[in-house]
Write a protein that holds these residues in place. Structure first.
Motif, PDB file in Angstrom:
ATOM      1  N   HIS A  16       0.842  -1.193   0.000  1.00 37.94           N
ATOM      2  CA  HIS A  16       0.000   0.000   0.000  1.00 37.94           C
ATOM      3  C   HIS A  16       0.878   1.244   0.000  1.00 37.94           C
ATOM      4  N   VAL A  17       0.508   2.199  -0.832  1.00 35.98           N
ATOM      5  CA  VAL A  17       1.255   3.450  -0.973  1.00 35.98           C
ATOM      6  C   VAL A  17       0.269   4.602  -0.811  1.00 35.98           C
ATOM      7  N   ARG A  18       0.691   5.614  -0.083  1.00 39.38           N
ATOM      8  CA  ARG A  18      -0.184   6.762   0.098  1.00 39.38           C
ATOM      9  C   ARG A  18       0.599   8.064   0.008  1.00 39.38           C
ATOM     10  N   VAL A  19      -0.148   9.132  -0.139  1.00 38.90           N
ATOM     11  CA  VAL A  19       0.416  10.478  -0.073  1.00 38.90           C
ATOM     12  C   VAL A  19      -0.640  11.369   0.569  1.00 38.90           C
ATOM     13  N   THR A  20      -0.209  12.274   1.430  1.00 42.53           N
ATOM     14  CA  THR A  20      -1.146  13.203   2.055  1.00 42.53           C
ATOM     15  C   THR A  20      -1.368  14.386   1.115  1.00 42.53           C
ATOM     16  N   ALA A  21      -2.459  15.083   1.324  1.00 45.78           N
ATOM     17  CA  ALA A  21      -2.752  16.276   0.515  1.00 45.78           C
ATOM     18  C   ALA A  21      -1.657  17.324   0.711  1.00 45.78           C
ATOM     19  N   ALA A  22      -1.192  17.473   1.938  1.00 43.99           N
ATOM     20  CA  ALA A  22      -0.151  18.467   2.224  1.00 43.99           C
ATOM     21  C   ALA A  22       1.142  18.128   1.494  1.00 43.99           C
ATOM     22  N   TYR A  23       1.515  16.844   1.488  1.00 45.29           N
ATOM     23  CA  TYR A  23       2.764  16.482   0.821  1.00 45.29           C
ATOM     24  C   TYR A  23       2.609  16.523  -0.697  1.00 45.29           C
ATOM     25  N   TRP A  24       1.433  16.150  -1.211  1.00 43.92           N
ATOM     26  CA  TRP A  24       1.198  16.262  -2.655  1.00 43.92           C
ATOM     27  C   TRP A  24       1.366  17.722  -3.078  1.00 43.92           C
ATOM     28  N   ASP A  25       0.897  18.643  -2.247  1.00 51.44           N
ATOM     29  CA  ASP A  25       1.038  20.064  -2.545  1.00 51.44           C
ATOM     30  C   ASP A  25       2.513  20.470  -2.598  1.00 51.44           C
ATOM     31  N   VAL A  26       3.340  19.909  -1.723  1.00 46.69           N
ATOM     32  CA  VAL A  26       4.782  20.184  -1.756  1.00 46.69           C
ATOM     33  C   VAL A  26       5.368  19.691  -3.085  1.00 46.69           C
ATOM     34  N   ILE A  27       4.979  18.489  -3.494  1.00 48.96           N
ATOM     35  CA  ILE A  27       5.495  17.928  -4.745  1.00 48.96           C
ATOM     36  C   ILE A  27       5.144  18.829  -5.924  1.00 48.96           C
ATOM     37  N   VAL A  28       3.868  19.208  -6.044  1.00 50.15           N
ATOM     38  CA  VAL A  28       3.429  19.946  -7.237  1.00 50.15           C
ATOM     39  C   VAL A  28       3.685  21.449  -7.156  1.00 50.15           C
ATOM     40  N   THR A  29       4.068  21.940  -5.983  1.00 48.85           N
ATOM     41  CA  THR A  29       4.381  23.358  -5.846  1.00 48.85           C
ATOM     42  C   THR A  29       5.887  23.601  -5.884  1.00 48.85           C
ATOM     43  N   LEU A  30       6.633  22.820  -5.112  1.00 51.94           N
ATOM     44  CA  LEU A  30       8.066  23.059  -4.972  1.00 51.94           C
ATOM     45  C   LEU A  30       8.957  22.124  -5.789  1.00 51.94           C
ATOM     46  N   LYS A  31       8.634  20.834  -5.788  1.00 50.72           N
ATOM     47  CA  LYS A  31       9.518  19.859  -6.417  1.00 50.72           C
ATOM     48  C   LYS A  31       9.322  19.758  -7.931  1.00 50.72           C
ATOM     49  N   HIS A  32       8.110  19.435  -8.347  1.00 49.05           N
ATOM     50  CA  HIS A  32       7.836  19.181  -9.769  1.00 49.05           C
ATOM     51  C   HIS A  32       6.471  19.742 -10.166  1.00 49.05           C
ATOM     52  N   PRO A  33       6.389  21.058 -10.364  1.00 49.95           N
ATOM     53  CA  PRO A  33       5.104  21.681 -10.710  1.00 49.95           C
ATOM     54  C   PRO A  33       4.434  21.084 -11.953  1.00 49.95           C
ATOM     55  N   ILE A  34       5.209  20.495 -12.851  1.00 53.35           N
ATOM     56  CA  ILE A  34       4.654  19.870 -14.056  1.00 53.35           C
ATOM     57  C   ILE A  34       3.692  18.738 -13.703  1.00 53.35           C
ATOM     58  N   MET A  35       3.782  18.218 -12.484  1.00 55.46           N
ATOM     59  CA  MET A  35       2.939  17.096 -12.076  1.00 55.46           C
ATOM     60  C   MET A  35       1.574  17.525 -11.534  1.00 55.46           C
ATOM     61  N   ARG A  36       1.348  18.814 -11.416  1.00 56.49           N
ATOM     62  CA  ARG A  36       0.033  19.296 -10.948  1.00 56.49           C
ATOM     63  C   ARG A  36      -1.058  18.764 -11.867  1.00 56.49           C
ATOM     64  N   GLY A  37      -2.095  18.201 -11.285  1.00 57.96           N
ATOM     65  CA  GLY A  37      -3.213  17.673 -12.053  1.00 57.96           C
ATOM     66  C   GLY A  37      -2.976  16.285 -12.639  1.00 57.96           C
ATOM     67  N   LYS A  38      -1.852  15.676 -12.330  1.00 58.04           N
ATOM     68  CA  LYS A  38      -1.509  14.370 -12.901  1.00 58.04           C
ATOM     69  C   LYS A  38      -1.657  13.228 -11.886  1.00 58.04           C
ATOM     70  N   GLU A  39      -2.519  13.422 -10.903  1.00 58.20           N
ATOM     71  CA  GLU A  39      -2.741  12.392  -9.883  1.00 58.20           C
ATOM     72  C   GLU A  39      -3.141  11.061 -10.506  1.00 58.20           C
ATOM     73  N   ASP A  40      -4.006  11.088 -11.515  1.00 59.42           N
ATOM     74  CA  ASP A  40      -4.444   9.835 -12.143  1.00 59.42           C
ATOM     75  C   ASP A  40      -3.283   9.097 -12.804  1.00 59.42           C
ATOM     76  N   LEU A  41      -2.358   9.837 -13.423  1.00 63.61           N
ATOM     77  CA  LEU A  41      -1.191   9.200 -14.041  1.00 63.61           C
ATOM     78  C   LEU A  41      -0.270   8.595 -12.980  1.00 63.61           C
ATOM     79  N   VAL A  42      -0.161   9.259 -11.844  1.00 62.43           N
ATOM     80  CA  VAL A  42       0.672   8.737 -10.755  1.00 62.43           C
ATOM     81  C   VAL A  42       0.029   7.473 -10.183  1.00 62.43           C
ATOM     82  N   ARG A  43      -1.275   7.520  -9.974  1.00 64.36           N
ATOM     83  CA  ARG A  43      -1.975   6.316  -9.501  1.00 64.36           C
ATOM     84  C   ARG A  43      -1.764   5.158 -10.466  1.00 64.36           C
ATOM     85  N   GLN A  44      -1.882   5.447 -11.758  1.00 65.01           N
ATOM     86  CA  GLN A  44      -1.701   4.406 -12.778  1.00 65.01           C
ATOM     87  C   GLN A  44      -0.275   3.855 -12.740  1.00 65.01           C
ATOM     88  N   ALA A  45       0.715   4.731 -12.577  1.00 62.81           N
ATOM     89  CA  ALA A  45       2.108   4.280 -12.498  1.00 62.81           C
ATOM     90  C   ALA A  45       2.318   3.362 -11.300  1.00 62.81           C
TER      91      ALA A  45
END
Length: 104
Positions: A16-45
């Motif tokens: 089982h793998v999870r991510v919190t909303a707060a940490y997802w925001d860190v990823i798409v704001t600070l680390k890799h903004p290109i990933m914003r809105g790509k939650e479905d692709l990440v789930r699929q991966a």
């Protein structure tokens, strides 16, 4: 699903793998903004990857690869005490080196 999980999935490794909303925001704001809105692709991966590799530098880290033509999506997951959490996720043009642990 855990209370604080933004999303949670099970991988082909039956983990089982999870991510919190707060940490997802860190990823798409600070680390890799290109990933914003790509939650479905990440789930699929994570759920139906084309390949899973174990990190060369940290054996508790696994790289799950999915596709977003012409790129790949890499979801980087760390497992601690049986729990998996997303460290980061990004687009890439090639699969990193590491031990292949799963292919379809």
């Amino acid at each position: 699903m855990a209370e604080d999980a933004y999303f949670e999935v099970t991988t082909p490794l039956d983990r089982h793998v999870r991510v919190t909303a707060a940490y997802w925001d860190v990823i798409v704001t600070l680390k890799h903004p290109i990933m914003r809105g790509k939650e479905d692709l990440v789930r699929q991966a994570l759920q139906t990857p084309i390949e899973i590799r174990q990190s060369r530098s940290d054996p508790s880290v696994y790289l799950h690869y999915g596709v977003e033509p012409p790129y790949l999506i890499c979801a980087v997951v760390k497992y601690l005490n049986g729990d998996g959490f997303i460290i980061t996720t990004y687009r890439t043009s090639k699969i990193k080196e590491g031990t292949v642990v799963w292919t379809p």
